[in-house]
Design a protein around this motif. Structure first.
Motif: not given
Length: 210
Positions: A57-64
């Motif tokens: 998800x965009x949230x998971x990608x941004x967190x990485x």
């Protein structure tokens, strides 16, 4: 662009906020989404779900990427330059210890290392491949300039050592039986291919970052 793609990149743009490499990250994921959708045929409304299943998800990608932003290019450069220097210092220390002190375990280690120079070369190639891989993994598409700068700084000890060997400014007898013609030629050729090896590692790491 499909509605699912547009939704994905709108959300990714929003959650990345003021990330310093925001544009490069989005460009990177656009290319991956394009390649992914070319491989598989999806129709609305399943495109968004397919992308998030594959890439996160965009949230998971941004967190990485927010975590990786904490690893600065300067720190990465210093790390690998220091590692390369430590390898050289380790080799110099072992050489001096072997020629000055008569410790049995040093002699055994020296003979084993000099008996298999191909292993020394392979280990060093792995080091440079790992350098490229880690930079590609940590910095993605923005890491190529970092790789070039890090490689330039880190290769200086190699060039200095080659200069000392070629012009016989160091005692060759200390490095026997390594310093023969084939080994010196192999070292010169290896130095030439170090950057391509690092670049291949960088490309691999860049794919692993997604």
């Amino acid at each position: 662009m499909s509605a699912g793609e547009e939704q994905f990149f709108q959300e990714l743009n929003q959650v990345l906020g003021k990330h310093p490499e925001k544009e490069q990250i989005i460009a990177e994921y656009r290319s991956h989404v394009y390649e992914f959708l070319q491989e598989e045929k999806f129709t609305e409304p399943g495109v968004y779900e397919a992308i998030t299943m594959r890439l996160g998800t965009p949230e998971e990608i941004a967190e990485i990427w927010m975590e990786e932003a904490k690893v600065t290019p300067k720190k990465m450069q210093i790390l690998f330059v220091l590692l390369n220097i430590l390898i050289f210092l380790g080799g110099i220390t072992l050489t001096i210890a072997y020629n000055v002190y008569q410790f049995e375990w040093i002699e055994v280690l020296w003979k084993r290392l000099t008996a298999v120079p191909s292993i020394i070369i392979m280990v060093y190639m792995v080091f440079w491949g790992l350098l490229g891989y880690e930079i590609g993994k940590e910095f993605g598409s923005g890491g190529l300039k970092i790789l070039r700068r890090t490689f330039t700084y880190a290769v200086i000890p190699n060039l200095v050592l080659m200069y000392l060997i070629v012009f016989k400014l160091i005692p060759h007898e200390w490095f026997q039986p390594l310093l023969n013609g084939p080994f010196i030629l192999a070292c010169i050729l290896l130095t030439i291919v170090l950057y391509p090896i690092s670049w291949i590692g960088y490309r691999w790491g860049r794919k692993a970052s997604v």
